[in-house]
Design a protein around this motif. Structure first.
Motif, mmCIF file in Angstrom:
data_model
loop_
_atom_site.group_PDB
_atom_site.id
_atom_site.type_symbol
_atom_site.label_atom_id
_atom_site.label_comp_id
_atom_site.label_asym_id
_atom_site.label_seq_id
_atom_site.Cartn_x
_atom_site.Cartn_y
_atom_site.Cartn_z
ATOM 1 N N VAL A 68 -0.412 9.264 -10.942
ATOM 2 C CA VAL A 68 0.564 10.635 -10.625
ATOM 3 C C VAL A 68 1.216 10.427 -9.315
ATOM 4 O O VAL A 68 2.477 10.921 -9.023
ATOM 5 N N ARG A 69 1.023 9.270 -8.514
ATOM 6 C CA ARG A 69 1.597 9.090 -7.294
ATOM 7 C C ARG A 69 1.422 7.719 -6.721
ATOM 8 O O ARG A 69 0.340 7.112 -7.276
ATOM 9 N N GLY A 70 2.485 7.265 -6.018
ATOM 10 C CA GLY A 70 2.255 5.731 -5.467
ATOM 11 C C GLY A 70 2.780 5.607 -3.965
ATOM 12 O O GLY A 70 3.656 6.589 -3.490
ATOM 13 N N LYS A 71 2.234 4.705 -3.332
ATOM 14 C CA LYS A 71 2.637 4.576 -2.008
ATOM 15 C C LYS A 71 2.183 3.171 -1.522
ATOM 16 O O LYS A 71 1.146 2.669 -1.621
ATOM 17 N N GLY A 72 3.494 2.334 -1.056
ATOM 18 C CA GLY A 72 2.867 0.980 -0.594
ATOM 19 C C GLY A 72 2.612 0.566 -1.853
ATOM 20 O O GLY A 72 3.166 0.313 -2.997
ATOM 21 N N GLN A 73 1.289 -0.346 -1.594
ATOM 22 C CA GLN A 73 0.758 -1.210 -2.753
ATOM 23 C C GLN A 73 -0.362 -0.582 -3.724
ATOM 24 O O GLN A 73 -0.979 -1.106 -4.237
ATOM 25 N N PHE A 74 -0.177 0.924 -3.238
ATOM 26 C CA PHE A 74 -1.384 1.777 -3.826
ATOM 27 C C PHE A 74 -0.751 2.685 -4.968
ATOM 28 O O PHE A 74 0.309 3.225 -4.820
ATOM 29 N N LEU A 75 -1.480 3.049 -6.216
ATOM 30 C CA LEU A 75 -1.152 4.001 -6.975
ATOM 31 C C LEU A 75 -2.494 4.977 -7.003
ATOM 32 O O LEU A 75 -3.535 4.528 -6.680
ATOM 33 N N TYR A 76 -2.155 6.085 -7.454
ATOM 34 C CA TYR A 76 -3.182 7.381 -7.383
ATOM 35 C C TYR A 76 -3.150 7.972 -8.766
ATOM 36 O O TYR A 76 -2.116 8.409 -9.414
ATOM 37 N N GLU A 100 -7.715 5.985 -5.694
ATOM 38 C CA GLU A 100 -6.575 5.051 -5.515
ATOM 39 C C GLU A 100 -6.859 3.742 -6.053
ATOM 40 O O GLU A 100 -8.023 3.039 -6.273
ATOM 41 N N TYR A 101 -5.848 3.414 -6.477
ATOM 42 C CA TYR A 101 -5.656 1.761 -7.207
ATOM 43 C C TYR A 101 -4.846 0.778 -6.403
ATOM 44 O O TYR A 101 -3.748 0.979 -6.136
ATOM 45 N N LEU A 102 -5.340 -0.515 -6.227
ATOM 46 C CA LEU A 102 -4.525 -1.514 -5.735
ATOM 47 C C LEU A 102 -3.508 -1.983 -6.912
ATOM 48 O O LEU A 102 -3.924 -2.652 -7.740
ATOM 49 N N ASP A 103 -2.389 -2.001 -6.519
ATOM 50 C CA ASP A 103 -1.394 -2.353 -7.549
ATOM 51 C C ASP A 103 -1.100 -3.797 -7.241
ATOM 52 O O ASP A 103 -0.226 -4.139 -6.420
ATOM 53 N N MET A 104 -1.490 -4.724 -8.296
ATOM 54 C CA MET A 104 -1.086 -6.188 -8.041
ATOM 55 C C MET A 104 0.029 -6.472 -9.416
ATOM 56 O O MET A 104 -0.064 -7.546 -9.938
ATOM 57 N N VAL A 115 6.352 -5.960 -12.724
ATOM 58 C CA VAL A 115 7.024 -6.765 -11.535
ATOM 59 C C VAL A 115 8.257 -6.176 -11.054
ATOM 60 O O VAL A 115 9.342 -6.710 -11.105
ATOM 61 N N THR A 116 8.443 -4.878 -10.763
ATOM 62 C CA THR A 116 9.500 -4.182 -10.513
ATOM 63 C C THR A 116 9.415 -3.220 -8.911
ATOM 64 O O THR A 116 10.480 -3.398 -8.213
ATOM 65 N N VAL A 117 8.326 -2.953 -8.673
ATOM 66 C CA VAL A 117 8.243 -2.176 -7.294
ATOM 67 C C VAL A 117 8.119 -3.298 -6.339
ATOM 68 O O VAL A 117 7.187 -3.864 -5.849
ATOM 69 N N SER A 118 9.471 -3.948 -5.794
ATOM 70 C CA SER A 118 9.445 -5.105 -4.862
ATOM 71 C C SER A 118 9.169 -4.634 -3.476
ATOM 72 O O SER A 118 8.371 -5.324 -2.945
ATOM 73 N N VAL A 119 9.366 -3.725 -2.817
ATOM 74 C CA VAL A 119 9.088 -3.148 -1.596
ATOM 75 C C VAL A 119 8.253 -2.175 -1.437
ATOM 76 O O VAL A 119 8.108 -1.511 -0.116
ATOM 77 N N GLY A 120 7.283 -1.907 -2.430
ATOM 78 C CA GLY A 120 6.259 -0.867 -2.060
ATOM 79 C C GLY A 120 6.768 0.389 -2.754
ATOM 80 O O GLY A 120 7.709 0.767 -2.615
#
Ligand SMILES: Cc1ncc(COP(=O)(O)O)c(C=O)c1O
Length: 437
Positions: A33-41, A47-51, A56-61
């Motif tokens: 439902v939410r994302g910030k930087g390299q994390f998804l919620y 919190e999930y670390l988004d690797m 392959v789209t969120v280039s700058v977080g």
């Protein structure tokens, strides 16, 4: 904002209202439902670390502050006119693209997606050359329209319907499973030579264009040898064939050090297509060509949403952020760190057949150590187990047996270490089952 549905409720609603072909990465997908930087919620705030960065789209977080500001300012100023009206963000973006792309690429057509960019590029190449045929590589992925699926040499993404005409397929530079049974020690670039054989035996000898991904993305981070694209380009020039670098995944710093993937091979394409990382998640794509090619394509083109002010202003802010925050360098440094860690994992886990890629575009192919049989189920299991440990990684490859690591370009070495540790645990658990079987 309304309270989000639980994961289970959302899944039920999805099954009721969405076409079944729309598959998700996970059998049990979280509700992000939410994302910030390299994390998804997710909806519970986990919190999930988004690797994997979307695909392959969120280039700058996720929800990058600078980019968000540019998007919101533009949304509040002018949202839409279409390409039949002249607006500055679209033209400013085209100017930026001309500055950051290699060589003489300087005339842009801005689209909504990578598929559309590839459609436009092939059409322009055909008009410019007066020829029709197209050469692509096996294991490629170029999008989802009729033409783009026909250019895609992966049965998983092609419908059983009549493909577009005039497309010939060359062997790809898949060193781990070399189609010519060579090894790096005795490689004679048969894969590059195959392009000439294909021109001679599958076309009129006068194809219009070849399109290739510098590193095959959906194909599983398949990375050609250093000499490959120079050898291919020489063959194409001999037959007057244009070359499109499909930079939809490899563009905008992803492969580290360079802005575009093809620069790793020191090759100057005649045309380039891009999308994904350019918009950091907003829909946008672009095709950029030399003035000579552009001049031959004078017939009117029109696009309702292509080059719209909001996506264009966003893309300009994305490019500025990549340059200001030196994210190409970060991709190289953290990418090299990841490769080192993955190669260490390879020493402990015999099911890791290959570790490949450049920068933050990496693939880990799982295969039976004796037979090289693709380990598809095991790969899916590793991806699910990592998700349970709150790390999002992707998968791909023709057989779905390659783990794909392609995070936002702003991740840190600590994030990389967390990913490696989580993968290690998942691999331990999968290897224990494999050993027992
Ligand atoms: C190399 C490549 N080209 C083209 C496309 C199609 O882009 P889009 O999904 O934006 O249409 C993709 C999408 O994954 C891609 O990876």
């Amino acid at each position: 904002m309304a309270k989000p549905l639980s994961r289970e409720e959302l899944k039920k609603k999805r099954d009721q209202y969405m076409v079944p072909g729309l598959k998700h990465l996970y059998a049990e997908p979280p509700n992000f439902v939410r994302g910030k930087g390299q994390f998804l919620y997710d909806e519970k705030g986990e919190e999930y670390l988004d690797m994997f960065a979307g695909i392959v789209t969120v280039s700058v977080g996720h929800c990058n502050d600078k980019v968000l500001k540019a998007t919101i300012e533009q949304l509040q100023t002018l949202q839409h006119t279409s390409t039949v009206f002249m607006t500055q963000p679209m033209v400013d973006l085209a100017e930026q693209l001309a500055k950051i792309t290699p060589g003489n690429l300087s005339k842009s057509y801005i689209t909504n997606s990578g598929t559309e960019a590839n459609e436009a590029a092939i059409s322009m190449a055909r008009v410019a050359t007066g020829r029709h045929e197209v050469i692509v590589l096996r294991h490629s992925y170029h999008g989802q329209s009729h033409l783009a699926t026909s250019l895609t040499a992966n049965h998983n993404y092609r419908q059983p319907t009549m493909p577009a005409s005039g497309i010939a397929f060359a062997e790809n530079a898949y060193c781990y499973r070399c189609p010519f049974k060579k090894t790096p020690d005795n490689c004679s670039l048969e894969c590059a030579k195959d392009v000439e054989r294909v021109i001679q035996t599958q076309t009129s000898g006068q194809p219009a264009v070849m399109i290739a991904e510098p590193i095959q993305g959906v194909g599983g981070a398949i990375t050609p040898p250093d000499e490959y694209f120079q050898a291919v380009k020489k063959i194409l020039e001999k037959y007057g064939v244009l070359f499109i670098a499909d930079e939809v995944q490899t563009g905008f710093g992803r492969t580290g050090k360079h802005m575009f993937g093809i620069s790793n091979w020191g090759v100057q394409p005649d045309m380039m297509t891009m999308a994904k990382g350019l918009g950091n998640g907003l829909p946008i794509g672009a095709c950029i060509v030399t003035p000579e090619i552009a001049d031959k394509a004078q017939k009117a083109v029109i696009n309702t949403f292509g080059g719209n002010p909001v996506s264009s202003a966003t893309a300009i802010a994305v490019i500025e952020t990549i340059l200001e925050e030196k994210l190409m360098d970060n991709a190289k440094v953290v990418g090299d760190h990841l490769i080192e860690g993955l190669k260490d994992l390879q020493k402990s886990f015999s099911i890791i057949g290959d570790v490949r890629g450049k920068g933050l575009m990496l693939g880990i192919e799982l295969a039976d150590p004796k037979t090289k049989e693709p380990l598809t189920q095991e790969c899916a299991k590793v991806v699910e187990l990592c998700k349970e440990q709150k790390v999002v990684i992707g998968k791909g490859g023709l057989w779905g047996n390659t783990i794909r690591i392609k995070p936002p370009l702003n991740i840190t070495k600590q994030d990389a270490d967390r990913c490696l540790k989580t993968m290690q645990k998942a691999l331990e658990s999968v290897s224990a089952v494999t050993a027992k079987a």
